[in-house]
Design a protein around this motif. Structure first.
Motif, short mmCIF file in Angstrom:
data_model
loop_
_atom_site.label_atom_id
_atom_site.label_comp_id
_atom_site.label_asym_id
_atom_site.label_seq_id
_atom_site.Cartn_x
_atom_site.Cartn_y
_atom_site.Cartn_z
N LEU A 120 0.82 -1.21 0.00
CA LEU A 120 0.00 0.00 0.00
C LEU A 120 0.86 1.26 0.00
O LEU A 120 0.46 2.29 -0.57
CB LEU A 120 -0.95 0.00 1.19
N ARG A 121 2.02 1.22 0.63
CA ARG A 121 2.93 2.36 0.54
C ARG A 121 3.35 2.59 -0.91
O ARG A 121 3.42 3.73 -1.38
CB ARG A 121 4.17 2.14 1.41
N ARG A 122 3.57 1.50 -1.61
CA ARG A 122 3.94 1.61 -3.02
C ARG A 122 2.78 2.15 -3.85
O ARG A 122 2.96 3.01 -4.72
CB ARG A 122 4.38 0.23 -3.53
N VAL A 149 8.03 10.04 -2.79
CA VAL A 149 8.36 11.12 -1.84
C VAL A 149 9.73 10.86 -1.23
O VAL A 149 10.55 11.79 -1.09
CB VAL A 149 7.28 11.21 -0.75
N VAL A 150 10.02 9.61 -0.87
CA VAL A 150 11.31 9.29 -0.26
C VAL A 150 12.45 9.56 -1.24
O VAL A 150 13.50 10.11 -0.87
CB VAL A 150 11.31 7.82 0.20
N CYS A 182 16.80 15.90 -2.67
CA CYS A 182 16.88 17.21 -2.01
C CYS A 182 18.03 17.24 -1.00
O CYS A 182 18.78 18.24 -0.91
CB CYS A 182 15.57 17.54 -1.33
N ALA A 183 18.18 16.17 -0.25
CA ALA A 183 19.27 16.10 0.73
C ALA A 183 20.63 16.12 0.04
O ALA A 183 21.57 16.78 0.50
CB ALA A 183 19.11 14.85 1.58
N ALA A 184 20.73 15.41 -1.10
CA ALA A 184 22.00 15.39 -1.82
C ALA A 184 22.36 16.77 -2.36
O ALA A 184 23.51 17.23 -2.24
CB ALA A 184 21.93 14.37 -2.95
N SER A 210 5.28 15.29 -5.60
CA SER A 210 5.11 13.96 -5.02
C SER A 210 4.30 14.02 -3.74
O SER A 210 3.42 13.16 -3.50
CB SER A 210 6.48 13.32 -4.76
N CYS A 211 4.56 15.01 -2.90
CA CYS A 211 3.79 15.15 -1.66
C CYS A 211 2.33 15.47 -1.96
O CYS A 211 1.42 14.94 -1.30
CB CYS A 211 4.41 16.23 -0.79
N HIS A 212 2.11 16.32 -2.95
CA HIS A 212 0.73 16.67 -3.31
C HIS A 212 -0.02 15.44 -3.80
O HIS A 212 -1.17 15.20 -3.42
CB HIS A 212 0.74 17.76 -4.38
N GLN A 213 0.63 14.63 -4.67
CA GLN A 213 -0.01 13.42 -5.18
C GLN A 213 -0.28 12.42 -4.05
O GLN A 213 -1.33 11.76 -4.04
CB GLN A 213 0.88 12.77 -6.24
#
Length: 275
Positions: free
Chosen positions: A89-91, A98-99, A105-107, A138-141
């Protein structure tokens, strides 16, 4: 899954009508010669048409191939834990996107903190804007599409209302997506398809069929019948061989040229295939 609305826009259990919601008490035998409730036709519903169960069973047998790789690892029961604790379900919800975006972003942020050369600063800024945009999207989706879809799947699976159908597992030639073609339980080999249910391929991109039902045809329990799309199609989850198979769309009845075209695409006549 974009056709499935979240909890705010769906109808409650009282919107479920018809023969699918009727069940006999367990252990009660029907008199001889009396059909099961599933075989009762609504006078307003068109008679099913198309190839028979025997023909599509043969197509399913021909299309069945190796699932590839090892069997999927066991995962938590979605009826007992929060949806985000269930790997599949996470997939489905898009948590992995998002991950990944967070990782980029961190890189980019770590490179920016090290003080890149001035000639690379503009490029790094452009990359940072793109990555941040991907994270926001991605967060919005996830919040507007993925999470409501995952929660609707859990509601459907946990619902006590379910019906049993026979299925033939076929594959759409346009992309190879798995499709369950559904038949009444007690109409024999001459039964006509009454609905289809598209499935989300459970395996990884290189082995998308891994985790699908082992048998090309058999019996399925359809759980749900609580949430509906805007055009009134019910949302159900298939339960086969002791595990759920998440839907890629609503339950689609045999109700028009679109359905007939899909069946023709899934299972063209065998003589056409031979030529």
């Amino acid at each position: 899954m974009d056709s499935v609305r979240g909890p705010e826009g769906v109808q409650g259990p009282e919107g479920v009508q018809g023969r699918e919601a009727v069940h006999r008490p367990e252990g009660v035998q029907e008199p001889e010669g009396v059909q099961e409730p599933e075989a009762v036709q609504d006078a307003a519903r068109p008679e099913p048409s198309g190839p028979t169960y025997a023909e599509l069973f043969e197509h399913a047998r021909r299309q069945a191939g190796p699932r590839g790789g090892r069997a999927p690892r066991p995962e938590r029961d979605a009826r007992e834990v929060a949806w985000w604790r269930v790997r599949s379900l996470r997939r489905v919800a898009g948590v992995h996107r998002v991950v990944i975006a967070l990782g980029f972003c961190a890189a980019v942020g770590s490179v920016a903190l090290t003080g890149p050369p001035k000639e690379d600063a503009l490029k790094l800024y452009a990359v940072g804007v793109l990555v941040l945009g991907a994270l926001v999207y991605s967060c919005h989706q996830l919040l507007t599409v993925g999470r409501p879809a995952a929660r609707a799947m859990v509601r459907a699976l946990a619902d006590s209302v379910h019906v049993r159908r026979r299925y033939a597992l076929l594959y759409d030639p346009r992309g190879g997506a798995p499709v369950l073609v559904l038949f009444p339980m007690y109409d024999g080999w001459d039964a006509r398809p009454e609905a289809v249910l598209r499935l989300i391929p459970p395996g990884p991109p290189k082995q998308p069929r891994r985790g699908l039902p082992a048998k090309p045809a058999g019996t399925v329990e359809l759980h749900g019948w609580r949430d509906f799309t805007v055009d009134g199609r019910p949302f159900v989850v298939a339960w086969i061989d002791g595990r759920p198979h998440w839907p890629a769309g609503p339950y689609q009845e045999a109700d028009g040229p679109e359905f007939a075209a899909l069946i023709d695409r899934l299972a063209p006549p065998l003589e056409v295939q031979a030529s």
